[in-house]
Design an enzyme around this catalytic site. Structure first.
Site, mmCIF file in Angstrom:
data_model
loop_
_atom_site.group_PDB
_atom_site.id
_atom_site.type_symbol
_atom_site.label_atom_id
_atom_site.label_comp_id
_atom_site.label_asym_id
_atom_site.label_seq_id
_atom_site.Cartn_x
_atom_site.Cartn_y
_atom_site.Cartn_z
ATOM 1 N N ASN A 13 39.610 18.120 6.935
ATOM 2 C CA ASN A 13 39.803 17.689 8.325
ATOM 3 C C ASN A 13 39.443 18.900 9.172
ATOM 4 O OD1 ASN A 13 40.663 16.876 10.830
ATOM 5 N ND2 ASN A 13 42.856 16.949 10.339
ATOM 6 N N LYS A 15 39.035 19.192 12.301
ATOM 7 C CA LYS A 15 39.654 19.245 13.632
ATOM 8 C C LYS A 15 38.593 19.608 14.679
ATOM 9 C CE LYS A 15 43.925 20.256 11.302
ATOM 10 N NZ LYS A 15 45.289 20.742 11.358
ATOM 11 N N HIS A 98 46.802 11.091 12.818
ATOM 12 C CA HIS A 98 47.067 12.508 12.555
ATOM 13 C C HIS A 98 48.142 13.005 13.526
ATOM 14 C CE1 HIS A 98 46.649 16.819 12.232
ATOM 15 N NE2 HIS A 98 46.149 16.578 11.032
ATOM 16 N N GLU A 100 48.448 15.603 15.149
ATOM 17 C CA GLU A 100 47.947 16.221 16.391
ATOM 18 C C GLU A 100 47.583 15.140 17.407
ATOM 19 O OE1 GLU A 100 45.099 18.764 14.490
ATOM 20 O OE2 GLU A 100 46.762 19.917 13.654
ATOM 21 N N GLU A 170 51.731 14.228 5.571
ATOM 22 C CA GLU A 170 51.586 15.551 6.163
ATOM 23 C C GLU A 170 52.837 15.921 6.954
ATOM 24 O OE1 GLU A 170 47.159 16.659 6.515
ATOM 25 O OE2 GLU A 170 47.756 15.713 8.381
ATOM 26 N N GLY A 176 49.036 23.796 9.530
ATOM 27 C CA GLY A 176 48.502 24.963 10.222
ATOM 28 C C GLY A 176 49.499 26.098 10.375
ATOM 29 N N SER A 216 48.818 22.997 5.116
ATOM 30 C CA SER A 216 48.628 24.343 4.548
ATOM 31 C C SER A 216 48.306 24.321 3.060
ATOM 32 C CB SER A 216 49.849 25.230 4.837
ATOM 33 O OG SER A 216 50.035 25.367 6.239
#
Ligand code: PGA
Length: 255
Positions: A13, A15, A98, A100, A170, A176, A216
């Site tokens: 991914n 991003k 996701h 985010e 996730e 991250g 991560s």
């Protein structure tokens, strides 16, 4: 349980990283390193990199995905991209839900369901993301929360369509941050999601669905994570931007 029934999928991914020329350079580096992969390999890239990625991966074992899609086929949605548009380009995968998107762009369980529906209707394979915030884990509601996210995202999805669904667990606190879930934590929640699938569909569906871990995951911890019985690969952010690291994760999932 029945891990051999499923193929692991390692999906990058990217991003909001890599311009088209940078995307081409990274893919040229990745291609030879993953050509003998024993798992499925996917790169989910920014919309503007899709053409480049499709061209660069033609005839290879690397699938290409987008990072989001709108739920309408077309219309007055300035700045948005539909699943139908992605499909016509030759894109095979799309990420929905996701964290985010949920955190910064107002995505909700309901809009995740709508995006997932549109992507399935267009013929795409969907990587549906679910996961809890740290506060939710500390409150002990991870299992309930992830079950709810999964159930809503899959509302109206048939057992046949489920074959084009991948779930990515996730934990938001691990994305991250360098704070990976332990292999046990990752496996526990992936197993809980699999139980939810068994309840919604049946055991065959639960045994067949690919459930990834993301947050991560890197070249060092991938071995242990993907070896877990209910973890079928990973959704990789930061480490997907470095060809050797991404290839090491693919290798770990190929065992
Ligand atoms: P990370 O991102 O690997 O950089 O934690 C994972 C993701 O957001 O999909």
């Amino acid at each position: 349980m029945n891990k051999q029934l499923r193929k692991a999928v390692i999906a990058g991914n990217w991003k909001m990283n890599k311009t088209p020329s940078e995307a081409k350079a990274l893919l040229e580096e990745i291609k030879p390193l993953v050509k003998d992969a024993g798992c499925d390999v996917v790169v989910c890239v920014p919309y503007v990199d899709l053409c480049t990625a499709l061209e660069a991966t033609k005839g290879t074992n690397i699938g290409v995905g987008a990072e989001n899609c709108h739920w309408a086929e077309s219309g007055a949605f300035t700045g948005e991209i539909s699943a139908v548009m992605l499909k016509e380009m030759g894109v095979q995968y799309v990420i929905t839900g996701h964290s985010e998107r949920r955190t910064y762009f107002g995505d909700t369980d309901v809009t995740v369901q709508k995006r997932t529906r549109a992507a399935l209707d267009a013929g795409l394979t969907v990587i549906v993301c679910v996961g809890e915030y740290l506060e939710q884990r500390e409150q002990g509601v991870t299992a309930e929360l992830v079950a709810m996210q999964t159930k809503i995202a899959l509302g109206g999805v048939s057992k046949e369509e489920l074959k084009r669904i991948i779930i990515a667990y996730e934990p938001v606190w691990a994305i991250g941050t360098g704070k990976t879930a332990t292999a046990e934590q990752a496996n526990e929640v992936c197993a809980q999601i699999r139980k939810v699938i068994a309840g919604l569909y049946d055991q065959e569906a639960a045994d067949g669905i690919t459930i990834q871990y993301g947050g991560s995951m890197n070249a060092k911890n991938a071995d242990e994570l993907v070896a877990q019985p209910d973890v079928d690969g990973g959704l990789i952010g930061g480490a997907a931007l470095k060809a050797p690291d991404f290839a090491a994760i693919v290798k770990a999932a190929s065992k």
